[in-house]
Design a protein around this motif. Structure first.
Motif, PDB file in Angstrom:
ATOM      1  N   GLY A  33      11.139 -16.033  29.468  1.00 53.21           N
ATOM      2  CA  GLY A  33      10.480 -14.840  30.002  1.00 53.21           C
ATOM      3  C   GLY A  33      10.884 -13.598  29.235  1.00 53.21           C
ATOM      4  N   VAL A  34      12.169 -13.452  28.948  1.00 55.50           N
ATOM      5  CA  VAL A  34      12.658 -12.295  28.185  1.00 55.50           C
ATOM      6  C   VAL A  34      12.081 -12.317  26.777  1.00 55.50           C
ATOM      7  CG1 VAL A  34      14.723 -11.245  27.190  1.00 55.50           C
ATOM      8  CG2 VAL A  34      14.755 -12.034  29.551  1.00 55.50           C
ATOM      9  N   ALA A  35      12.064 -13.470  26.153  1.00 54.78           N
ATOM     10  CA  ALA A  35      11.536 -13.578  24.786  1.00 54.78           C
ATOM     11  C   ALA A  35      10.054 -13.234  24.746  1.00 54.78           C
ATOM     12  CB  ALA A  35      11.774 -14.986  24.243  1.00 54.78           C
ATOM     13  N   SER A  36       9.287 -13.694  25.712  1.00 51.13           N
ATOM     14  CA  SER A  36       7.849 -13.406  25.700  1.00 51.13           C
ATOM     15  C   SER A  36       7.586 -11.930  25.950  1.00 51.13           C
ATOM     16  CB  SER A  36       7.102 -14.277  26.716  1.00 51.13           C
ATOM     17  OG  SER A  36       7.516 -13.973  28.029  1.00 51.13           O
ATOM     18  N   MET A  37       8.414 -11.267  26.796  1.00 50.43           N
ATOM     19  CA  MET A  37       8.252  -9.824  27.003  1.00 50.43           C
ATOM     20  C   MET A  37       8.551  -9.064  25.722  1.00 50.43           C
ATOM     21  SD  MET A  37       9.554  -9.004  30.887  1.00 50.43           S
ATOM     22  CE  MET A  37      11.239  -9.409  30.558  1.00 50.43           C
ATOM     23  N   ALA A  38       9.567  -9.486  24.973  1.00 45.09           N
ATOM     24  CA  ALA A  38       9.910  -8.825  23.722  1.00 45.09           C
ATOM     25  C   ALA A  38       8.778  -8.983  22.711  1.00 45.09           C
ATOM     26  CB  ALA A  38      11.209  -9.391  23.157  1.00 45.09           C
ATOM     27  N   LEU A  39       8.192 -10.163  22.643  1.00 42.21           N
ATOM     28  CA  LEU A  39       7.070 -10.384  21.728  1.00 42.21           C
ATOM     29  C   LEU A  39       5.858  -9.561  22.134  1.00 42.21           C
ATOM     30  CD1 LEU A  39       7.245 -14.227  21.096  1.00 42.21           C
ATOM     31  CD2 LEU A  39       7.744 -12.393  19.479  1.00 42.21           C
ATOM     32  N   ALA A  40       5.586  -9.477  23.429  1.00 45.32           N
ATOM     33  CA  ALA A  40       4.446  -8.687  23.903  1.00 45.32           C
ATOM     34  C   ALA A  40       4.659  -7.208  23.592  1.00 45.32           C
ATOM     35  CB  ALA A  40       4.236  -8.909  25.395  1.00 45.32           C
ATOM     36  N   ALA A  41       5.873  -6.727  23.777  1.00 41.89           N
ATOM     37  CA  ALA A  41       6.171  -5.322  23.478  1.00 41.89           C
ATOM     38  C   ALA A  41       6.023  -5.061  21.989  1.00 41.89           C
ATOM     39  CB  ALA A  41       7.576  -4.974  23.941  1.00 41.89           C
ATOM     40  N   HIS A  42       6.469  -5.989  21.164  1.00 45.69           N
ATOM     41  CA  HIS A  42       6.356  -5.842  19.706  1.00 45.69           C
ATOM     42  C   HIS A  42       4.896  -5.849  19.262  1.00 45.69           C
ATOM     43  CE1 HIS A  42       7.485  -5.984  15.530  1.00 45.69           C
ATOM     44  NE2 HIS A  42       6.758  -7.078  15.360  1.00 45.69           N
ATOM     45  N   ALA A  43       4.096  -6.711  19.865  1.00 47.06           N
ATOM     46  CA  ALA A  43       2.685  -6.803  19.490  1.00 47.06           C
ATOM     47  C   ALA A  43       1.927  -5.532  19.858  1.00 47.06           C
ATOM     48  CB  ALA A  43       2.041  -8.013  20.160  1.00 47.06           C
ATOM     49  N   ALA A  44       2.368  -4.837  20.881  1.00 48.78           N
ATOM     50  CA  ALA A  44       1.688  -3.622  21.319  1.00 48.78           C
ATOM     51  C   ALA A  44       2.078  -2.411  20.463  1.00 48.78           C
ATOM     52  CB  ALA A  44       2.010  -3.353  22.777  1.00 48.78           C
ATOM     53  N   THR A  45       3.135  -2.539  19.665  1.00 49.21           N
ATOM     54  CA  THR A  45       3.577  -1.430  18.830  1.00 49.21           C
ATOM     55  C   THR A  45       2.611  -1.258  17.671  1.00 49.21           C
ATOM     56  OG1 THR A  45       5.858  -1.963  19.358  1.00 49.21           O
ATOM     57  CG2 THR A  45       5.494  -0.532  17.462  1.00 49.21           C
ATOM     58  N   PRO A  46       2.007  -0.077  17.542  1.00 44.81           N
ATOM     59  CA  PRO A  46       1.070   0.130  16.434  1.00 44.81           C
ATOM     60  C   PRO A  46       1.818   0.196  15.098  1.00 44.81           C
ATOM     61  CG  PRO A  46       1.416   2.180  17.612  1.00 44.81           C
ATOM     62  CD  PRO A  46       2.151   1.109  18.368  1.00 44.81           C
ATOM     63  N   PHE A  47       1.144  -0.176  14.049  1.00 44.17           N
ATOM     64  CA  PHE A  47       1.736  -0.059  12.727  1.00 44.17           C
ATOM     65  C   PHE A  47       0.977   1.017  11.963  1.00 44.17           C
ATOM     66  CE2 PHE A  47      -1.543  -3.240  12.396  1.00 44.17           C
ATOM     67  CZ  PHE A  47      -2.175  -2.951  11.198  1.00 44.17           C
ATOM     68  N   GLU A  48       1.616   1.532  10.956  1.00 45.61           N
ATOM     69  CA  GLU A  48       1.054   2.651  10.212  1.00 45.61           C
ATOM     70  C   GLU A  48       0.856   2.261   8.753  1.00 45.61           C
ATOM     71  OE1 GLU A  48       2.431   7.122   8.860  1.00 45.61           O
ATOM     72  OE2 GLU A  48       3.418   6.167  10.544  1.00 45.61           O
ATOM     73  N   LEU A  49      -0.325   2.524   8.242  1.00 49.53           N
ATOM     74  CA  LEU A  49      -0.600   2.315   6.825  1.00 49.53           C
ATOM     75  C   LEU A  49      -0.320   3.613   6.089  1.00 49.53           C
ATOM     76  CD1 LEU A  49      -3.977   0.376   7.019  1.00 49.53           C
ATOM     77  CD2 LEU A  49      -1.702  -0.571   6.687  1.00 49.53           C
ATOM     78  N   LYS A  50       0.310   3.514   4.952  1.00 51.83           N
ATOM     79  CA  LYS A  50       0.629   4.694   4.165  1.00 51.83           C
ATOM     80  C   LYS A  50      -0.025   4.573   2.798  1.00 51.83           C
ATOM     81  CE  LYS A  50       5.029   5.448   6.437  1.00 51.83           C
ATOM     82  NZ  LYS A  50       6.455   5.622   6.275  1.00 51.83           N
ATOM     83  N   SER A  51      -0.600   5.662   2.344  1.00 52.46           N
ATOM     84  CA  SER A  51      -1.181   5.693   1.002  1.00 52.46           C
ATOM     85  C   SER A  51      -0.063   5.779  -0.023  1.00 52.46           C
ATOM     86  CB  SER A  51      -2.104   6.900   0.838  1.00 52.46           C
ATOM     87  OG  SER A  51      -3.201   6.786   1.693  1.00 52.46           O
ATOM     88  N   VAL A  52      -0.282   5.117  -1.123  1.00 46.85           N
ATOM     89  CA  VAL A  52       0.678   5.152  -2.208  1.00 46.85           C
ATOM     90  C   VAL A  52      -0.037   5.695  -3.430  1.00 46.85           C
ATOM     91  CG1 VAL A  52       2.161   3.752  -3.689  1.00 46.85           C
ATOM     92  CG2 VAL A  52       1.923   3.172  -1.278  1.00 46.85           C
ATOM     93  N   LYS A  53       0.593   6.622  -4.105  1.00 48.38           N
ATOM     94  CA  LYS A  53       0.015   7.196  -5.316  1.00 48.38           C
ATOM     95  C   LYS A  53       0.804   6.667  -6.496  1.00 48.38           C
ATOM     96  CE  LYS A  53      -1.077  11.583  -7.518  1.00 48.38           C
ATOM     97  NZ  LYS A  53      -0.300  11.719  -8.713  1.00 48.38           N
ATOM     98  N   ILE A  54       0.074   6.155  -7.470  1.00 45.64           N
ATOM     99  CA  ILE A  54       0.723   5.705  -8.692  1.00 45.64           C
ATOM    100  C   ILE A  54       0.109   6.439  -9.867  1.00 45.64           C
ATOM    101  CG2 ILE A  54       1.334   3.421  -7.815  1.00 45.64           C
ATOM    102  CD1 ILE A  54      -1.060   2.339  -9.412  1.00 45.64           C
ATOM    103  N   ASP A  55       0.904   6.682 -10.859  1.00 46.47           N
ATOM    104  CA  ASP A  55       0.435   7.303 -12.088  1.00 46.47           C
ATOM    105  C   ASP A  55       0.409   6.241 -13.175  1.00 46.47           C
ATOM    106  OD1 ASP A  55       0.151   9.958 -11.123  1.00 46.47           O
ATOM    107  OD2 ASP A  55       2.336  10.182 -11.202  1.00 46.47           O
ATOM    108  N   LEU A  56      -0.771   5.984 -13.697  1.00 52.36           N
ATOM    109  CA  LEU A  56      -0.911   5.026 -14.776  1.00 52.36           C
ATOM    110  C   LEU A  56      -0.665   5.733 -16.094  1.00 52.36           C
ATOM    111  CD1 LEU A  56      -4.099   3.150 -13.550  1.00 52.36           C
ATOM    112  CD2 LEU A  56      -1.729   2.402 -13.389  1.00 52.36           C
ATOM    113  N   PRO A  57      -0.138   5.020 -17.067  1.00 49.47           N
ATOM    114  CA  PRO A  57       0.086   5.656 -18.364  1.00 49.47           C
ATOM    115  C   PRO A  57      -1.230   6.162 -18.943  1.00 49.47           C
ATOM    116  CG  PRO A  57       0.755   3.335 -18.400  1.00 49.47           C
ATOM    117  CD  PRO A  57       0.214   3.620 -17.055  1.00 49.47           C
ATOM    118  N   ASP A  58      -1.170   7.314 -19.513  1.00 50.75           N
ATOM    119  CA  ASP A  58      -2.354   7.928 -20.100  1.00 50.75           C
ATOM    120  C   ASP A  58      -2.209   7.906 -21.611  1.00 50.75           C
ATOM    121  OD1 ASP A  58      -4.755   9.274 -20.304  1.00 50.75           O
ATOM    122  OD2 ASP A  58      -3.817  11.249 -20.134  1.00 50.75           O
ATOM    123  N   SER A  59      -3.161   7.332 -22.263  1.00 51.25           N
ATOM    124  CA  SER A  59      -3.093   7.248 -23.718  1.00 51.25           C
ATOM    125  C   SER A  59      -4.504   7.259 -24.272  1.00 51.25           C
ATOM    126  CB  SER A  59      -2.385   5.952 -24.144  1.00 51.25           C
ATOM    127  OG  SER A  59      -2.437   5.799 -25.538  1.00 51.25           O
TER     128      SER A  59
END
Length: 110
Positions: A13-39
């Motif tokens: 019961g405790v394990a399933s509550m922990a999993l349910a709480a974890h599943a309800a936690t939203p996740f965040e996507l972050k943009s990543v900027k990369i600089d490609l070599p310019d030539s």
């Protein structure tokens, strides 16, 4: 035995509550900027230089390719096909042979 069964049920019961709480936690996507070599460096002039400049410089600098070890024609063919098949490089099919010949002439194994 009954006490052990109750302990197992309580733990589940405790394990399933922990999993349910974890599943309800939203996740965040972050943009990543990369600089490609310019030539603006192009491949050296020669038979096939237009084909390699037009097809390969979109993803690779000439310097990066020219710093690769010398390879056999078979190995260059495999590399060009890998770029097309695995990385979906937009290489014109009619230019594949020309590019392989160019790379073999310039960076072919001796």
């Amino acid at each position: 035995m009954f006490r052990n069964l109750l302990s197992v049920v309580a733990l589940l019961g405790v394990a399933s509550m922990a999993l349910a709480a974890h599943a309800a936690t939203p996740f965040e996507l972050k943009s990543v900027k990369i600089d490609l070599p310019d030539s603006d460096r192009m491949f050296p002039d020669g038979p096939g230089s237009d084909a390699i400049n037009n097809n390969c410089l979109a993803c690779h600098s000439a310097g990066m390719v020219l710093n690769q070890p010398s390879l056999s024609k078979q190995a260059w063919t495999a590399e060009v096909n890998k770029m097309i098949d695995n990385y979906k490089a937009p290489v014109a099919s009619e230019d594949v042979g020309t590019i392989v010949e160019y790379l073999t002439a310039l960076k072919g194994a001796k």
